[in-house]
Design an enzyme around this catalytic site. Sequence first.
Site, PDB file in Angstrom:
ATOM      1  N   VAL A  14      14.616 -30.458  23.539  1.00  0.00           N
ATOM      2  CA  VAL A  14      14.623 -31.657  24.371  1.00  0.00           C
ATOM      3  C   VAL A  14      15.521 -31.470  25.588  1.00  0.00           C
ATOM      4  CG1 VAL A  14      15.191 -34.118  24.448  1.00  0.00           C
ATOM      5  CG2 VAL A  14      14.073 -33.149  22.423  1.00  0.00           C
ATOM      6  N   ALA A  42      27.075 -28.728  27.159  1.00  0.00           N
ATOM      7  CA  ALA A  42      27.709 -28.171  25.961  1.00  0.00           C
ATOM      8  C   ALA A  42      26.614 -27.664  25.023  1.00  0.00           C
ATOM      9  CB  ALA A  42      28.551 -29.229  25.259  1.00  0.00           C
ATOM     10  N   LYS A 104      18.775 -40.541  16.979  1.00  0.00           N
ATOM     11  CA  LYS A 104      18.627 -41.740  16.135  1.00  0.00           C
ATOM     12  C   LYS A 104      19.563 -41.711  14.933  1.00  0.00           C
ATOM     13  CE  LYS A 104      15.335 -38.777  14.407  1.00  0.00           C
ATOM     14  NZ  LYS A 104      14.721 -37.653  15.136  1.00  0.00           N
ATOM     15  N   ASP A 200      14.133 -40.177   8.548  1.00  0.00           N
ATOM     16  CA  ASP A 200      13.960 -40.266   9.993  1.00  0.00           C
ATOM     17  C   ASP A 200      13.334 -41.607  10.388  1.00  0.00           C
ATOM     18  OD1 ASP A 200      13.427 -38.696  12.779  1.00  0.00           O
ATOM     19  OD2 ASP A 200      11.618 -39.793  12.224  1.00  0.00           O
ATOM     20  N   LYS A 204      14.960 -44.825  12.693  1.00  0.00           N
ATOM     21  CA  LYS A 204      14.290 -45.440  13.846  1.00  0.00           C
ATOM     22  C   LYS A 204      14.074 -46.934  13.616  1.00  0.00           C
ATOM     23  CE  LYS A 204      11.928 -41.140  15.094  1.00  0.00           C
ATOM     24  NZ  LYS A 204      10.653 -40.381  15.078  1.00  0.00           N
TER      25      LYS A 204
END
Length: 451
Positions: A14, A42, A104, A200, A204
């Site tokens: 990403v 970083a 998330k 996950d 969310k």
Amino acid sequence: MRTIRIGMLGCGVVGQGVVKLLKKHQPDFQRNGFDLKLTQVAVKHLGKHREVDLHGVRVCQDPLAVAKDPDIDLLVEVMGGREVAMEAGLAALSRGIPVVSANKAALARGLSRYLEAAAGSGAALGFEAACAAHIPIIEALDRSLACEEITLVKGVVNGTTNYILTLMERTGFSFAEALADATAKGFTEADPSLDVDGIDAAEKLTLLVFKAFGQYVPPEQIHTEGISRVTRADMLLSQALNHRVKLIAGARVVDGKLNCSVHPALIHRGELLADVDSEFNAIILEGPAFKELTFMGKGAGQLPTASAVLNDIVKFARGGRGAALPGFVKAPAAPLAQAPTKHLAYCYFLRLKILSSGIVDGVVSFLETQNVKVLSKAYISDGEGDYLGLITDVVKESRLSHLMATLRRVDGVLEEPAFIRLDKDNYRDIVEHEQRAYFGASLERQSGPRV
């Protein structure tokens, strides 16, 4: 021209997407009177090969140093993980630096701390990418639907489980075989249980519930079931019953209480969510004024996620708080009590391994003596055995759970049955419509129609 200096934590899939889009859209930024300049990054491994050019960017291995650096105007957090990411994000917010995060896990589990830091300094926190990548659901809830009463939010929000279930349906793979395929193709998290156990999706849902209902429900308080118990027989029977299996994350107001859950569900093929495949996500909102709204798009992938990150950055650069916490805040109201899933009533799909087709009518008759009406049924026989699939009318979950052990004692039932909830509690209406449209008959048949 105003220049906004960006520090970024993480430069993986990403993060590299963010770098690409910052370069691609630089002329657009400048035309609108500002420039976005990535000044610090970083990373975990300095020597790792990356597909983007970081020339002129200071690269280090200390996320906290970047977050505290006085020479950044905005922090982007796409590093993943919890504790370090949270510490860095809170450090930036506490000194008034806006933060845009796709994380998330950190947000869902530390939401109250993020809110406190943002409120104390007046800094904004963008998190659109953390919910469903490029689907602008947080923006919609914060702006277009800011004063709407929301009674339900639900959807398919995890692409990995969606891929696995689709593969099981189309190929006949077992869960283990489909998971191995998804892992080999790089679709799963480093720890696959985060996807397949529903963690996950629950994280969310925590963020969606906060924006939709103004209430913080931590992931550990959400009823969560994964897909590891979904079998090949479930897929075959659901197809025979004109349904598909999806992992659904949802929150709804029921009798003045809020129920939050993540679990596999049978979706009728006539419903939009049944057509959501692979990395696509879809989220449905319901409310008394607008009835129903559906949002659909790619919920994973480098550019969809990076684009959502960039859009939050641009909103802040233009002077707006955008899709941020706390965003538009409604007048205080008493928090909704949570409604345990076991106290709710659904329609259910039951899967029974049976001796032969000769016991089908006996199973249906037994259920109806227990005041559980069967609306649809399907029977399959394959190399793994004979299976019966049933769809029931609405019944309270606590009662159905009690009946499972009793059903096992019916002659010809070879193992304790399993159940999967249906996505809707008005399945009878759907079946009735189909029955009349295609067969010209009523539902009132001894064993129910086969859909």
